[in-house]
Scaffold this motif. Structure first.
Motif, PDB file in Angstrom:
ATOM      1  N   UNK A   1     -13.871  -7.989 -23.188  1.00 23.49           N
ATOM      2  CA  UNK A   1     -13.955  -9.402 -23.528  1.00 23.49           C
ATOM      3  C   UNK A   1     -15.085  -9.688 -24.512  1.00 23.49           C
ATOM      4  N   UNK A   2     -16.055  -8.777 -24.585  1.00 26.81           N
ATOM      5  CA  UNK A   2     -17.182  -9.002 -25.483  1.00 26.81           C
ATOM      6  C   UNK A   2     -16.910  -8.499 -26.893  1.00 26.81           C
ATOM      7  N   UNK A   3     -15.835  -7.761 -27.054  1.00 24.39           N
ATOM      8  CA  UNK A   3     -15.514  -7.174 -28.355  1.00 24.39           C
ATOM      9  C   UNK A   3     -14.377  -7.974 -28.975  1.00 24.39           C
TER      10      UNK A   3
ATOM     11  N   UNK B   1     -24.189  -1.930 -30.192  1.00 26.19           N
ATOM     12  CA  UNK B   1     -23.892  -3.342 -29.946  1.00 26.19           C
ATOM     13  C   UNK B   1     -23.000  -3.869 -31.062  1.00 26.19           C
ATOM     14  N   UNK B   2     -22.466  -5.053 -30.843  1.00 22.09           N
ATOM     15  CA  UNK B   2     -21.590  -5.652 -31.836  1.00 22.09           C
ATOM     16  C   UNK B   2     -22.366  -6.473 -32.843  1.00 22.09           C
ATOM     17  N   UNK B   3     -21.626  -7.110 -33.716  1.00 26.03           N
ATOM     18  CA  UNK B   3     -22.213  -7.984 -34.724  1.00 26.03           C
ATOM     19  C   UNK B   3     -22.384  -9.388 -34.150  1.00 26.03           C
ATOM     20  N   UNK B   4     -23.160 -10.233 -34.824  1.00 26.90           N
ATOM     21  CA  UNK B   4     -23.394 -11.584 -34.295  1.00 26.90           C
ATOM     22  C   UNK B   4     -22.130 -12.391 -34.034  1.00 26.90           C
TER      23      UNK B   4
ATOM     24  N   UNK C   1     -17.839   2.574 -23.380  1.00 25.29           N
ATOM     25  CA  UNK C   1     -18.927   3.300 -22.710  1.00 25.29           C
ATOM     26  C   UNK C   1     -20.245   3.107 -23.453  1.00 25.29           C
ATOM     27  N   UNK C   2     -20.180   3.205 -24.787  1.00 25.91           N
ATOM     28  CA  UNK C   2     -21.394   3.029 -25.578  1.00 25.91           C
ATOM     29  C   UNK C   2     -21.939   1.611 -25.425  1.00 25.91           C
ATOM     30  N   UNK C   3     -21.029   0.623 -25.354  1.00 22.48           N
ATOM     31  CA  UNK C   3     -21.443  -0.757 -25.109  1.00 22.48           C
ATOM     32  C   UNK C   3     -22.109  -0.883 -23.745  1.00 22.48           C
ATOM     33  N   UNK C   4     -21.475  -0.290 -22.729  1.00 25.73           N
ATOM     34  CA  UNK C   4     -21.994  -0.392 -21.363  1.00 25.73           C
ATOM     35  C   UNK C   4     -23.376   0.217 -21.234  1.00 25.73           C
ATOM     36  N   UNK C   5     -23.619   1.271 -22.003  1.00 21.81           N
ATOM     37  CA  UNK C   5     -24.916   1.938 -21.974  1.00 21.81           C
ATOM     38  C   UNK C   5     -25.932   1.278 -22.912  1.00 21.81           C
ATOM     39  N   UNK C   6     -25.471   0.283 -23.658  1.00 17.77           N
ATOM     40  CA  UNK C   6     -26.313  -0.411 -24.636  1.00 17.77           C
ATOM     41  C   UNK C   6     -26.786   0.521 -25.753  1.00 17.77           C
TER      42      UNK C   6
END
Length: 348
Positions: free
Chosen positions: A145-147, A171-174, A163-168
């Motif tokens: 949902x965040x992407x 991150x995505x763009x603004x 997985x990379x998002x979950x591990x921080x």
């Protein structure tokens, strides 16, 4: 932001080199990385841990893209796997083969993946996760949902991106997008790699940033002292008679002679003529002018034909013209200097 403004204000004017200061505590010299850059902590940490190195010309090139081979090598190094540079084949092949053996990349990928082409964000996420052996997927689906552009991520990479998002680690763009096809820069790769190394790297980065902040503060204090000294020296020239072509207080000054003399006494070398000086410095908006900046005017001919030091409170010190002497005048003097003002500038 505060430090950046001070750095631009002070360091550039007096010619102090921030990148060379890196060598005082981390053994690296990246001429194109400043202590105020957003990526500095990550770059310094990886350099200090001997994961990344600069080029032979002492640059790091943070905005340059990073190749697939380079990213694989660095990802392997961050997971404490080090190999010799290969000979008589692609320089990264020893790392590539090891990455294949551990499943970081698919067998045979090295033959088809164009190793020297820039890596994109989706590819970087998969390699990063696989080299770090991150198998925990709990809660990853919630990141969908965040992407914003999740459906644009190729299916083979979606799980790894989550997985990379979950591990921080990534991150995505603004705007909430991931932009899987965007190429990864060396600065961005430094952030991903440092974050993937866990607590050890985070603690190291904190130490590096603390030391960098102390160093920056010392540089700022030294710069402020030197700026004050430059202005004091310029004020000492008050009353020295004007002399066309003059560059010494013993015989007299013209405008650029006075400016170049004062700066040279502090180790800052600028071109001798006002026109050449104008072309060699960084122009800034008038409203950002600070004491120690240069001010240029159109005087006896069109273009930058006059220069002096801004001293604050709307005044500048300069060697005006034949029959005169080094003196203070208002920058905005409506009868002469105001209409002839060209620009303020800072010395690199």
């Amino acid at each position: 932001m505060k430090y950046r403004m001070i750095l631009v204000l002070v360091i550039l004017v007096i010619g102090i080199s921030i990148p060379s200061a890196f060598a005082t505590f981390n053994g690296s010299e990246f001429s194109d990385v400043d202590l105020t850059d957003w990526h500095v902590g990550y770059v310094l940490t990886l350099s200090d841990m001997d994961v990344v190195r600069g080029y032979s010309d002492s640059t790091f090139r943070p905005d340059a893209t990073i190749s697939k081979a380079e990213f694989i090598v660095l990802a392997m190094k961050t997971s404490h796997r080090h190999y010799q540079t290969a000979e008589n084949e692609h320089w990264a092949m020893n790392y590539i083969r090891a990455a294949e053996e551990m499943g970081a990349i698919e067998p045979g990928d090295a033959e088809t993946m164009a190793l020297d082409e820039p890596i994109n964000r989706a590819e970087a996420a998969r390699i990063l996760v696989r080299t770090q052996l991150t198998e925990d997927t709990e809660g990853c689906e919630s990141y969908i949902e965040r992407v914003k552009d999740y459906e644009k991520i190729p299916e083979a990479y979606q799980t790894y991106v989550l997985k990379a998002f979950a591990k921080n680690w990534i991150s995505g763009y603004p705007d909430g997008s991931f932009q899987p096809d965007n190429k990864v820069t060396r600065a961005e790769a430094s952030v991903m790699l440092t974050k993937s190394m866990g607590q050890e790297a985070q603690l190291r980065m904190k130490q590096m940033l603390d030391e960098a902040e102390k160093l920056l503060q010392r540089e700022i204090e030294q710069a402020e002292d030197l700026r004050e000294s430059i202005l004091d020296k310029a004020m000492d020239m008050k009353g020295v008679p004007y002399r066309f072509g003059g560059s010494s207080p013993n015989t007299g000054f013209d405008c650029s002679g006075m400016v170049s003399y004062v700066l040279a006494n502090h180790g800052v070398v600028v071109p001798r003529s006002s026109a050449a000086m104008y072309n060699a410095v960084e122009h800034i908006p008038k409203e950002e002018m600070e004491p120690g900046d240069l001010v240029f005017f159109t005087a006896y001919r069109s273009g930058p034909s006059h220069v002096g030091f801004y001293v604050g409170e709307g005044m500048f010190i300069h060697a005006p013209s034949s029959g005169g002497s080094v003196t203070l005048d208002p920058v905005d003097d409506p009868s002469y200097w105001g209409p002839r003002f060209l620009t303020a500038a800072r010395v690199h």
